[in-house]
Write an enzyme that holds these catalytic residues in place. Structure first.
Site, mmCIF file in Angstrom:
data_model
loop_
_atom_site.group_PDB
_atom_site.id
_atom_site.type_symbol
_atom_site.label_atom_id
_atom_site.label_comp_id
_atom_site.label_asym_id
_atom_site.label_seq_id
_atom_site.Cartn_x
_atom_site.Cartn_y
_atom_site.Cartn_z
ATOM 1 N N HIS A 184 0.859 -1.177 0.000
ATOM 2 C CA HIS A 184 0.000 0.000 0.000
ATOM 3 C C HIS A 184 0.902 1.236 0.000
ATOM 4 C CE1 HIS A 184 -2.819 2.983 1.707
ATOM 5 N NE2 HIS A 184 -3.809 2.165 1.410
ATOM 6 N N ASP A 211 3.415 -4.495 7.782
ATOM 7 C CA ASP A 211 2.121 -3.806 7.715
ATOM 8 C C ASP A 211 1.037 -4.845 7.965
ATOM 9 O OD1 ASP A 211 -0.170 -2.393 7.191
ATOM 10 O OD2 ASP A 211 0.312 -1.933 5.102
ATOM 11 N N GLN A 255 -4.224 -5.413 6.816
ATOM 12 C CA GLN A 255 -5.173 -6.377 6.277
ATOM 13 C C GLN A 255 -5.063 -7.751 6.929
ATOM 14 O OE1 GLN A 255 -7.603 -5.549 4.402
ATOM 15 N NE2 GLN A 255 -6.917 -3.505 3.808
ATOM 16 N N LYS A 302 -10.368 -0.731 10.341
ATOM 17 C CA LYS A 302 -10.515 -1.900 9.475
ATOM 18 C C LYS A 302 -10.899 -3.150 10.268
ATOM 19 C CE LYS A 302 -7.092 -0.204 6.104
ATOM 20 N NZ LYS A 302 -7.991 0.122 4.981
ATOM 21 N N CYS A 344 -4.711 2.417 -3.743
ATOM 22 C CA CYS A 344 -3.500 2.947 -3.100
ATOM 23 C C CYS A 344 -2.334 1.970 -3.241
ATOM 24 C CB CYS A 344 -3.759 3.266 -1.633
ATOM 25 S SG CYS A 344 -4.972 4.564 -1.369
#
Length: 404
Positions: A117, A194, A197, A220, A360
């Site tokens: 991202h 990261d 997700q 999220k 993104c």
């Protein structure tokens, strides 16, 4: 898992006649989480850390209890390893800014995977510009796989940092961060992960993964917008300079300078989002009560149904793996002859919410040979009936466009 019963927890899903399939962008919020944030402001609202009166001490306790809850959730070694931020973007900027000031010299290298991202690309690009370093891109196979040996082959004696997501927000593929961390640490490289997700969808144990840092966003994973966190190993956090300066991140200030507060407070300048942290802790309890085995199983089941249904529609191409189990609830796709924005608009006419654009992740889409896609992203509160309705609407799309 009784999905219909779970859906009763989500006011928006009860109050709006929609099929919400844009969960990778943000999730819906259960009533208990909305109530928790409201409860904080009704019962505990005072500025944490700043008052010696009882209400302020209660606000501080709520905030620090939330930190402990998140630390336990991620299996951090101690609460001090959790820095509250606004979102994963701020977490990654914090990591990039402080690590680059601490580590980087001209000629040093930062490895960034091509599937990131923008939030895990741009901070490193800016850090490299500030310190004369170079960003090197770790490329994936066309299904999104990054072989471990490819990472190791890129590392040189000038490599200082690697930044790699755990699950792609475009392809849904899952990286083996545990192996990547072992490789990085053999070469003295710091690994920044990261988890935007992954943390909302799978069980994450930062100590088992071995990552040095991991970011995620609360919004999220059912929490309000404006709260997130950065996990960082305590011994590293203690060495890093502050990201922002101002109130509450100091021990003392003189005309000549300052002494910084201990971690994690050194990184939490200004009035904190205590209500958001309090609500995030409620999310953790809610999701743990459901269980991540059940959450992952439900999302994988729905992904398989969606993938197989899409593959039966002529002119549909799904990016990434041909195995639906490698998509983790995220399917980005193209429809022959139809722009992704048109796909999203037509699905919207059937009250189906999906995302269209570059997500993104423009370097990844360029690498894959496309400019934009439509993305459907699932959550455990989605139903098989919703997926069937999505497939039916998608199947009639070309006819609705006048192509058939």
């Amino acid at each position: 898992m009784d999905v219909n019963k779970i859906r009763e927890d989500f006011p928006l899903l009860k109050n709006r006649d929609i099929i919400y399939l844009d969960n990778a962008a943000t999730s819906q919020k259960p009533a208990c989480v909305l109530d928790a944030e409201k409860r904080f402001y009704e019962k505990y609202n005072a500025n944490p850390f700043r008052g010696l009166y009882e209400l302020s001490e209660e606000a501080t306790e709520c905030y620090e209890d939330a930190r402990k809850t998140v630390a336990d959730f991620l299996h951090a070694s101690c609460p001090e390893e959790i820095v509250f931020t606004r979102n994963a973007t701020e977490s990654l900027n914090l990591a990039a800014y402080t690590l680059s000031e601490y580590l980087l010299k001209p000629g040093d290298e930062i490895i960034v995977s091509i599937i990131e991202h923008h939030s895990n690309i741009l901070p490193w690009q800016q850090a490299a510009k500030r310190y004369g370093a170079t960003v090197k891109y770790l490329e994936c196979d066309m299904d999104g796989t990054i072989p471990a040996e490819r990472l190791e082959s890129m590392i040189t004696d000038r490599t200082k940092i690697a930044a790699i997501t755990q699950i792609s927000n475009v392809l849904g593929c899952r990286n083996d961060l545990k192996t990547f961390a072992e490789i990085c640490h053999r070469h003295g490289v710091i690994l920044v992960g990261d988890g935007a997700q992954s943390v909302p969808h799978i069980a994450v144990d930062v100590q088992d993964l071995g990552v040095d840092f991991l970011s995620f966003s609360g919004h999220k994973m059912l929490a309000p917008m404006g709260i997130g966190a950065l996990y960082g190993k305590k011994e590293l956090l203690e060495k890093l300079p502050p990201f922002l300066t101002g109130g509450e991140m100091i021990e003392s200030v003189t005309r000549e300078g300052a002494v910084w507060a201990e971690v994690p407070h050194k990184f939490e300048a200004g009035t904190v989002n205590a209500g958001g942290a309090y609500a995030l802790a409620e999310v953790v309890r809610y999701m743990k009560n459901i269980g991540f085995d059940a959450i992952e199983a439900q999302e994988n089941r729905l992904t398989r149904i969606a993938y197989e249904g899409m593959m039966n529609i002529p002119g549909i191409r799904v990016l990434g793996s041909s195995d639906p189990d490698n998509h983790h609830g995220i399917l980005s796709f193209a429809v022959d002859g139809v722009h992704p924005h048109d796909v999203a608009e037509i699905l919207n006419a059937d009250n189906i919410c999906v995302r269209a654009g570059h997500h993104c992740a423009q370097p990844l889409l360029q690498y894959l040979g496309t400019a934009s896609t439509t993305r459907v992203s699932l959550a455990f509160y989605n139903t098989e009936e919703e997926i069937r309705a999505f497939i039916e609407s998608l199947g009639g799309l070309r006819r609705k466009m006048g192509y058939e």
